[in-house]
Enzyme design. Structure first.
Site, PDB file in Angstrom:
ATOM      1  N   CYS A  75      15.075   6.341  21.925  1.00  0.00           N
ATOM      2  CA  CYS A  75      15.493   4.979  22.257  1.00  0.00           C
ATOM      3  C   CYS A  75      14.655   4.342  23.349  1.00  0.00           C
ATOM      4  O   CYS A  75      14.332   3.150  23.292  1.00  0.00           O
ATOM      5  CB  CYS A  75      16.970   4.975  22.676  1.00  0.00           C
ATOM      6  SG  CYS A  75      17.310   6.021  24.130  1.00  0.00           S
ATOM      7  N   HIS A 115      20.904   6.546  27.161  1.00  0.00           N
ATOM      8  CA  HIS A 115      20.564   5.703  26.011  1.00  0.00           C
ATOM      9  C   HIS A 115      20.184   4.314  26.504  1.00  0.00           C
ATOM     10  O   HIS A 115      20.888   3.720  27.331  1.00  0.00           O
ATOM     11  CB  HIS A 115      21.742   5.602  25.048  1.00  0.00           C
ATOM     12  CG  HIS A 115      21.415   4.905  23.761  1.00  0.00           C
ATOM     13  ND1 HIS A 115      20.345   5.245  22.977  1.00  0.00           N
ATOM     14  CD2 HIS A 115      22.030   3.867  23.118  1.00  0.00           C
ATOM     15  CE1 HIS A 115      20.309   4.461  21.904  1.00  0.00           C
ATOM     16  NE2 HIS A 115      21.311   3.611  21.973  1.00  0.00           N
ATOM     17  N   ASP A 130      19.737  -2.901  18.855  1.00  0.00           N
ATOM     18  CA  ASP A 130      19.384  -1.488  19.009  1.00  0.00           C
ATOM     19  C   ASP A 130      18.725  -1.000  17.721  1.00  0.00           C
ATOM     20  O   ASP A 130      19.348  -0.995  16.662  1.00  0.00           O
ATOM     21  CB  ASP A 130      20.660  -0.685  19.301  1.00  0.00           C
ATOM     22  CG  ASP A 130      20.379   0.768  19.668  1.00  0.00           C
ATOM     23  OD1 ASP A 130      19.223   1.205  19.546  1.00  0.00           O
ATOM     24  OD2 ASP A 130      21.329   1.467  20.077  1.00  0.00           O
TER      25      ASP A 130
END
Length: 312
Positions: A75, A115, A130
């Site tokens: 991420c 994250h 995302d």
């Protein structure tokens, strides 16, 4: 006379990497197009970590790794690159950090603040953007609401964000959670129940200073968190995952040290290929190239050496 491009060099690099014809990105529908293009190209993978080839990260390093060398990433790489891309188009966008709930047991949190996601403010509303939550990808911005009544559907499932009280992970008290579930056509009934993906606070903004001027960037900090995680969730076991489309259906391709699995997004049906221990590294690299379009590993991670030893 040479025409002057309306796009920056970085925007053109990003467009080229995701295989998208350059166009102005102004609306949420345009952002959705970019998110879908990202899912076609970027693999969620930890290969630099397991092969011990990490380096300090900033925008230039991410461009080199992901856009030029055609790697994937976790991420903190993929969402950060998307942040810079949309920022250059004038979006009110910023990065926040949250905590992922363990996606196998849903009994505990993984790394606090491990994250990184994007938040866009568009027409006085906040949205989650995302493109690197494994293959749990909405492929469209998810509205942030109090009750989670606004649901986004993609080929991978349903997604919503809702406000919560007393959601604590580590020292952080988060205000919202992203939840997801599989499609109604999925064959496993329990997979149709809403589960927590991750918790976050949309107002807990990561610093937006010039990343190339910082000695230690937020990407590097999160990368080190993953490396140092006592559970070794992502630091010892190689993983690559992405959405693939065979022309008639979408599947999730998952590559581990000992197998390759295709999971049909609509039904949940799985096709699994197990690797032989003495050839697992070779077979792993073959799948990296043929399925994920990723460069093969040059250094053999310890987990493959251990598997080979077990066959002797």
């Amino acid at each position: 006379m040479e025409a002057i491009s309306i796009f920056s060099d970085y925007q053109l690099q990003f467009f080229k990497r995701i295989g998208m014809e350059p166009k102005p990105i102004k609306r949420l529908d345009d952002v959705s197009d970019v998110m879908k293009a990202c899912s076609n190209v970027f693999s969620f993978e930890n290969l630099d970590i397991v092969s011990n080839s990490c380096e300090p990260l900033n925008k230039d390093v991410l461009i080199k790794q992901v856009l030029c060398n055609k790697q994937g990433g976790l991420c903190y790489k993929i969402n950060t690159l998307l942040y810079h891309f949309l920022l250059e188009f004038g979006f009110n966008i910023y990065l926040v950090r949250g905590s992922v709930e363990n996606q196998e047991t849903h009994s505990h949190w993984n790394l606090p603040t491990g994250h990184m996601i994007n938040i866009i403010k568009y027409k006085d509303r906040l949205y989650v953007v995302d493109v690197a939550f494994g293959c749990n990808l909405s492929l469209r911005p998810i509205p942030i609401s109090n009750d989670g009544s606004e649901v986004i559907e993609s080929c991978t499932g349903l997604y919503r964000v809702r406000k919560v009280d007393n959601c604590v992970s580590g020292k952080y008290n988060y205000t919202h959670i992203l939840e997801h579930r599989k499609l109604d056509s999925f064959q496993i009934e329990s997979a149709k129940n809403w589960v927590t993906g991750y918790a976050f606070d949309p107002l807990l903004v990561v610093s937006n200073v010039d990343e190339n001027e910082k000695e230690t960037t937020n990407e590097t900090i999160v990368q080190q968190l993953v490396i140092d995680d006592p559970s070794k969730e992502f630091s010892t076991k190689p993983l690559a995952a992405k959405i693939v489309n065979d022309g008639s259906s979408f599947s999730i391709a998952t590559l581990t040290a000992n197998s390759f699995t295709l999971t049909n997004c609509k039904t949940g049906e799985k096709t699994k290929t197990n690797f032989t221990n003495d050839k697992s590294f070779e077979q792993f690299n073959q799948h990296l190239i043929s399925i994920f379009n990723l460069p093969p590993l040059q250094t053999i991670p310890p987990i493959f050496l251990n598997q080979s030893e077990n066959t002797k």
